[in-house]
Design a protein around this motif. Structure first.
Motif, PDB file in Angstrom:
ATOM      1  N   GLN A 158      -5.398 -14.035  -5.649  1.00 12.33           N
ATOM      2  CA  GLN A 158      -5.043 -12.720  -5.120  1.00 12.33           C
ATOM      3  C   GLN A 158      -5.814 -12.422  -3.835  1.00 12.33           C
ATOM      4  OE1 GLN A 158      -5.874 -10.097  -8.395  1.00 12.33           O
ATOM      5  NE2 GLN A 158      -4.101 -10.773  -9.589  1.00 12.33           N
ATOM      6  N   GLU A 159      -7.087 -12.817  -3.802  1.00 18.10           N
ATOM      7  CA  GLU A 159      -7.883 -12.593  -2.597  1.00 18.10           C
ATOM      8  C   GLU A 159      -7.328 -13.382  -1.418  1.00 18.10           C
ATOM      9  OE1 GLU A 159     -12.524 -12.817  -1.034  1.00 18.10           O
ATOM     10  OE2 GLU A 159     -11.991 -13.566  -3.031  1.00 18.10           O
ATOM     11  N   ALA A 160      -6.861 -14.594  -1.673  1.00 17.23           N
ATOM     12  CA  ALA A 160      -6.267 -15.390  -0.597  1.00 17.23           C
ATOM     13  C   ALA A 160      -5.015 -14.713  -0.045  1.00 17.23           C
ATOM     14  CB  ALA A 160      -5.937 -16.790  -1.108  1.00 17.23           C
ATOM     15  N   LEU A 161      -4.206 -14.131  -0.936  1.00 16.48           N
ATOM     16  CA  LEU A 161      -3.019 -13.405  -0.485  1.00 16.48           C
ATOM     17  C   LEU A 161      -3.406 -12.184   0.340  1.00 16.48           C
ATOM     18  CD1 LEU A 161       0.008 -12.785  -0.457  1.00 16.48           C
ATOM     19  CD2 LEU A 161      -0.276 -11.644  -2.674  1.00 16.48           C
ATOM     20  N   LEU A 162      -4.424 -11.454  -0.100  1.00 16.42           N
ATOM     21  CA  LEU A 162      -4.862 -10.273   0.646  1.00 16.42           C
ATOM     22  C   LEU A 162      -5.448 -10.661   1.996  1.00 16.42           C
ATOM     23  CD1 LEU A 162      -6.412  -8.044  -2.169  1.00 16.42           C
ATOM     24  CD2 LEU A 162      -4.180  -7.835  -1.067  1.00 16.42           C
ATOM     25  N   ALA A 163      -6.132 -11.801   2.062  1.00 17.54           N
ATOM     26  CA  ALA A 163      -6.641 -12.269   3.350  1.00 17.54           C
ATOM     27  C   ALA A 163      -5.480 -12.558   4.299  1.00 17.54           C
ATOM     28  CB  ALA A 163      -7.493 -13.521   3.146  1.00 17.54           C
ATOM     29  N   GLU A 164      -4.406 -13.114   3.751  1.00 16.94           N
ATOM     30  CA  GLU A 164      -3.200 -13.356   4.541  1.00 16.94           C
ATOM     31  C   GLU A 164      -2.632 -12.037   5.052  1.00 16.94           C
ATOM     32  OE1 GLU A 164       1.254 -15.346   3.828  1.00 16.94           O
ATOM     33  OE2 GLU A 164      -0.274 -15.453   2.268  1.00 16.94           O
ATOM     34  N   LEU A 165      -2.628 -11.042   4.193  1.00 17.97           N
ATOM     35  CA  LEU A 165      -2.063  -9.743   4.570  1.00 17.97           C
ATOM     36  C   LEU A 165      -2.934  -9.011   5.579  1.00 17.97           C
ATOM     37  CD1 LEU A 165      -0.808  -8.322   1.148  1.00 17.97           C
ATOM     38  CD2 LEU A 165       0.571  -9.110   3.057  1.00 17.97           C
ATOM     39  N   THR A 166      -4.242  -8.975   5.349  1.00 16.78           N
ATOM     40  CA  THR A 166      -5.110  -8.212   6.247  1.00 16.78           C
ATOM     41  C   THR A 166      -5.143  -8.812   7.645  1.00 16.78           C
ATOM     42  OG1 THR A 166      -7.008  -9.440   5.360  1.00 16.78           O
ATOM     43  CG2 THR A 166      -6.558  -7.272   4.415  1.00 16.78           C
ATOM     44  N   GLY A 167      -4.793 -10.090   7.759  1.00 25.85           N
ATOM     45  CA  GLY A 167      -4.663 -10.679   9.083  1.00 25.85           C
ATOM     46  C   GLY A 167      -3.480 -10.131   9.849  1.00 25.85           C
ATOM     47  N   MET A 168      -2.595  -9.408   9.160  1.00 29.94           N
ATOM     48  CA  MET A 168      -1.422  -8.820   9.802  1.00 29.94           C
ATOM     49  C   MET A 168      -1.649  -7.368  10.223  1.00 29.94           C
ATOM     50  SD  MET A 168       1.452 -10.170   7.116  1.00 29.94           S
ATOM     51  CE  MET A 168       1.437 -11.859   6.507  1.00 29.94           C
ATOM     52  N   LEU A 169      -2.815  -6.809   9.892  1.00 32.47           N
ATOM     53  CA  LEU A 169      -3.090  -5.413  10.220  1.00 32.47           C
ATOM     54  C   LEU A 169      -3.464  -5.240  11.684  1.00 32.47           C
ATOM     55  CD1 LEU A 169      -5.229  -4.250   7.151  1.00 32.47           C
ATOM     56  CD2 LEU A 169      -2.975  -3.371   7.787  1.00 32.47           C
ATOM     57  N   SER A 170      -3.097  -4.101  12.242  1.00 33.33           N
ATOM     58  CA  SER A 170      -3.564  -3.736  13.575  1.00 33.33           C
ATOM     59  C   SER A 170      -5.053  -3.396  13.494  1.00 33.33           C
ATOM     60  CB  SER A 170      -2.775  -2.532  14.099  1.00 33.33           C
ATOM     61  OG  SER A 170      -3.072  -1.386  13.312  1.00 33.33           O
ATOM     62  N   SER A 171      -5.676  -3.173  14.638  1.00 33.75           N
ATOM     63  CA  SER A 171      -7.123  -2.908  14.658  1.00 33.75           C
ATOM     64  C   SER A 171      -7.490  -1.645  13.895  1.00 33.75           C
ATOM     65  CB  SER A 171      -7.606  -2.808  16.109  1.00 33.75           C
ATOM     66  OG  SER A 171      -6.910  -1.767  16.795  1.00 33.75           O
ATOM     67  N   THR A 172      -6.561  -0.713  13.798  1.00 34.27           N
ATOM     68  CA  THR A 172      -6.812   0.529  13.046  1.00 34.27           C
ATOM     69  C   THR A 172      -6.029   0.567  11.738  1.00 34.27           C
ATOM     70  OG1 THR A 172      -5.046   1.657  14.277  1.00 34.27           O
ATOM     71  CG2 THR A 172      -7.284   1.865  15.134  1.00 34.27           C
ATOM     72  N   GLY A 173      -5.441  -0.582  11.376  1.00 35.80           N
ATOM     73  CA  GLY A 173      -4.544  -0.611  10.223  1.00 35.80           C
ATOM     74  C   GLY A 173      -5.245  -0.411   8.891  1.00 35.80           C
ATOM     75  N   LEU A 174      -4.459  -0.010   7.900  1.00 33.53           N
ATOM     76  CA  LEU A 174      -4.970   0.306   6.566  1.00 33.53           C
ATOM     77  C   LEU A 174      -4.260  -0.531   5.519  1.00 33.53           C
ATOM     78  CD1 LEU A 174      -4.963   4.199   6.860  1.00 33.53           C
ATOM     79  CD2 LEU A 174      -6.963   2.717   7.001  1.00 33.53           C
ATOM     80  N   LEU A 175      -5.020  -0.975   4.530  1.00 31.35           N
ATOM     81  CA  LEU A 175      -4.474  -1.672   3.366  1.00 31.35           C
ATOM     82  C   LEU A 175      -4.559  -0.732   2.181  1.00 31.35           C
ATOM     83  CD1 LEU A 175      -3.489  -4.307   1.940  1.00 31.35           C
ATOM     84  CD2 LEU A 175      -5.923  -4.827   1.537  1.00 31.35           C
ATOM     85  N   CYS A 176      -3.421  -0.447   1.552  1.00 32.85           N
ATOM     86  CA  CYS A 176      -3.357   0.484   0.419  1.00 32.85           C
ATOM     87  C   CYS A 176      -2.984  -0.299  -0.837  1.00 32.85           C
ATOM     88  CB  CYS A 176      -2.336   1.582   0.693  1.00 32.85           C
ATOM     89  SG  CYS A 176      -2.179   2.790  -0.655  1.00 32.85           S
ATOM     90  N   LEU A 177      -3.903  -0.343  -1.799  1.00 35.11           N
ATOM     91  CA  LEU A 177      -3.700  -1.055  -3.057  1.00 35.11           C
ATOM     92  C   LEU A 177      -3.671  -0.055  -4.198  1.00 35.11           C
ATOM     93  CD1 LEU A 177      -6.285  -3.941  -2.483  1.00 35.11           C
ATOM     94  CD2 LEU A 177      -3.824  -4.011  -2.033  1.00 35.11           C
ATOM     95  N   ILE A 178      -2.612  -0.089  -4.994  1.00 38.00           N
ATOM     96  CA  ILE A 178      -2.446   0.831  -6.122  1.00 38.00           C
ATOM     97  C   ILE A 178      -2.119   0.021  -7.362  1.00 38.00           C
ATOM     98  CG2 ILE A 178      -1.186   2.819  -7.042  1.00 38.00           C
ATOM     99  CD1 ILE A 178      -0.442   3.550  -4.163  1.00 38.00           C
ATOM    100  N   GLU A 179      -2.796   0.341  -8.467  1.00 36.23           N
ATOM    101  CA  GLU A 179      -2.553  -0.349  -9.728  1.00 36.23           C
ATOM    102  C   GLU A 179      -2.527   0.659 -10.882  1.00 36.23           C
ATOM    103  OE1 GLU A 179      -1.857  -3.449 -10.425  1.00 36.23           O
ATOM    104  OE2 GLU A 179      -2.073  -4.297  -8.434  1.00 36.23           O
ATOM    105  N   PRO A 180      -1.968   0.267 -12.030  1.00 33.31           N
ATOM    106  CA  PRO A 180      -1.986   1.164 -13.188  1.00 33.31           C
ATOM    107  C   PRO A 180      -3.418   1.505 -13.597  1.00 33.31           C
ATOM    108  CG  PRO A 180      -0.459  -0.664 -13.539  1.00 33.31           C
ATOM    109  CD  PRO A 180      -1.243  -0.992 -12.306  1.00 33.31           C
TER     110      PRO A 180
END
Length: 452
Positions: free
Chosen positions: A253-275
């Motif tokens: 899961q961390e590897a996937l998130l690293a892939e995703l956060t590389g797509m964020l702009s310099s001010t971008g936000l990652l929003c994670l929601i779980e039960p």
């Protein structure tokens, strides 16, 4: 939350009181009631889409008694498969007509509220991401990963629509990603229902299998999406379904998130929601800790950036938000028909940003002094055998308790008994009471309490 011979009390307060924790920085007009109003405006499209699968496309009238009964049966089947043993989690349940229909009528509105409240809790940081896009003369770019029927991105889109500063010029580009082409078609139609004229909002869909390393990046690149371009990336109720039976699931899961956060702009936000379930919330907290060590800061809801103390407080301890809610129809009717408790919105969530740690937020903060306590409430109210009501507080590095005798008039006047999860408070003049190494404080006649 594990409680020693404890009894939960004060569960049914008004929505206005319960949402204060989510509004420390949000604009005043973007209230809980306006989020609910935005959701209500989307309910007819949900009902029409549910009926569309049954051959009555376009009918937005309230559910009949027969329809309610059928939908409640489908909901129970889905609910049982997503809780307990969680046999349906990650098993393609969205491709089943009954499961998809139950999700649209019941879980879609709930997930919408979760995403809206989570995004709102980040206040000006979310708005700043949109402002950065506007200053660059481009649309706000939202990537919804594992989107399902897209309740999360719909909620964030509606939040921006309600923000007055963008009312006349806001534009958005929403990219929906899922493994199912059928679900993507449904999601597109629910973001922008048929007949909607939204020239400044575009919706794109990308089909990808998140379990395959690099598949998402490849799919986005093939669709012409540039890296470092997304202002908000959302994953709502997704991580817990990925590699759920693998012993190394956190690493994957961390590897996937690293892939995703590389797509964020310099001010971008990652929003994670779980039960808010124990296992899923603790797993997300563990992931939050991993990301903090990689230089990401928690924008909301945490009070600090160090390792979350919930994981070391005991195997039965966690941290999640709970906001009292009077759901609209058909959610209320379905909950009643299926025998489900839907008096609140619960979730575990983190909104994170690529940025260095701020001064004073690392581990090692001294224990709070009795002179002043600044912390967040992270439990329901509990009553111990001695008749004291207590709450667990978190200052970002450690957990401790604050208590008062039940029915104490001074504590009642301070509003202590009406505290809710994620209320942020400042307390002065509390009495240190901890014994056997347990840090604890009590309210006395000289104590003052302020909700921040």
């Amino acid at each position: 939350m594990k409680q020693e011979s404890s009894t939960k009390i004060n569960r049914h307060h008004t929505a206005r009181r319960d949402t204060r924790a989510f509004r420390p920085e949000a604009r005043q007009h973007d209230s809980f009631s306006e989020i609910t109003a935005s959701l209500r405006s989307r309910i007819p499209a949900l009902i029409a889409r549910w009926r569309g699968a049954s051959g009555t496309h376009g009918n937005t009238a309230p559910l009949t008694a027969q329809e309610l009964h059928r939908a409640a049966h489908e909901l129970l089947e889905l609910q049982r498969g997503l809780t307990g043993g969680r046999e349906l989690a990650g098993e393609g349940y969205m491709n089943r007509s009954g499961s998809l229909g139950a999700y649209i009528l019941y879980y879609w509105p709930v997930s919408y509220m979760q995403a809206a409240l989570a995004a709102q809790s980040a206040g000006h940081t979310v708005q700043a991401a949109a402002q950065a896009a506007e200053q660059s003369s481009r649309p706000v770019r939202i990537l919804d990963v594992g989107c399902g029927p897209a309740p999360a991105s719909a909620a964030v889109l509606d939040l921006f629509r309600r923000t007055a500063v963008f009312a006349d010029k806001f534009s958005a580009e929403i990219t929906l990603c899922d493994y199912s082409s059928r679900v993507l078609d449904v999601a597109r139609g629910l973001i922008l229902p048929p007949g909607t004229s939204e020239k400044r909002i575009t919706v794109k869909t990308v089909q990808a299998d998140l379990l395959r390393p690099g598949a998402l990046s490849s799919a986005l690149a093939s669709a012409g999406h540039a890296p470092d371009s997304y202002d908000i990336i959302i994953m709502s109720h997704v991580l817990n379904e990925l590699w759920k039976d693998d012993s190394d699931r956190l690493e994957k899961q961390e590897a996937l998130l690293a892939e995703l956060t590389g797509m964020l702009s310099s001010t971008g936000l990652l929003c994670l929601i779980e039960p808010a379930q124990l296992a899923t919330s603790r797993s997300l907290i563990a992931m939050r800790n991993r990301l903090c060590t990689k230089g990401y800061t928690v924008v909301a809801p945490c009070t600090g950036q160090g390792s979350c103390p919930a994981l070391t407080a005991g195997a039965a301890q966690t941290c999640h938000a709970e906001i009292m809610w009077q759901p609209p129809e058909p959610v209320a009717g379905l909950a009643a028909a299926a025998g489900l408790d839907r008096q609140s919105v619960k979730m575990c969530y983190f909104i994170m940003q690529k940025a260095p740690l701020q001064d004073g937020t690392a581990d090692g903060t001294p224990e709070p002094a009795a002179a002043e306590i600044s912390a967040a409430v992270v439990s329901d109210s509990m009553r111990n055998k001695a008749g004291r009501i207590r709450f667990i507080l978190c200052d970002g590095t450690k957990r401790f308790t604050l208590s008062a005798p039940q029915h104490d008039p001074h504590a009642e006047a301070l509003g202590f008994f009406t505290l809710r999860r994620y209320d942020r408070i400042k307390v002065t003049g509390a009495q240190q009471r901890g014994t056997n190494g347990e840090l604890s404080f009590g309210i006395t006649e000289s104590t003052q309490l302020e909700k921040l």
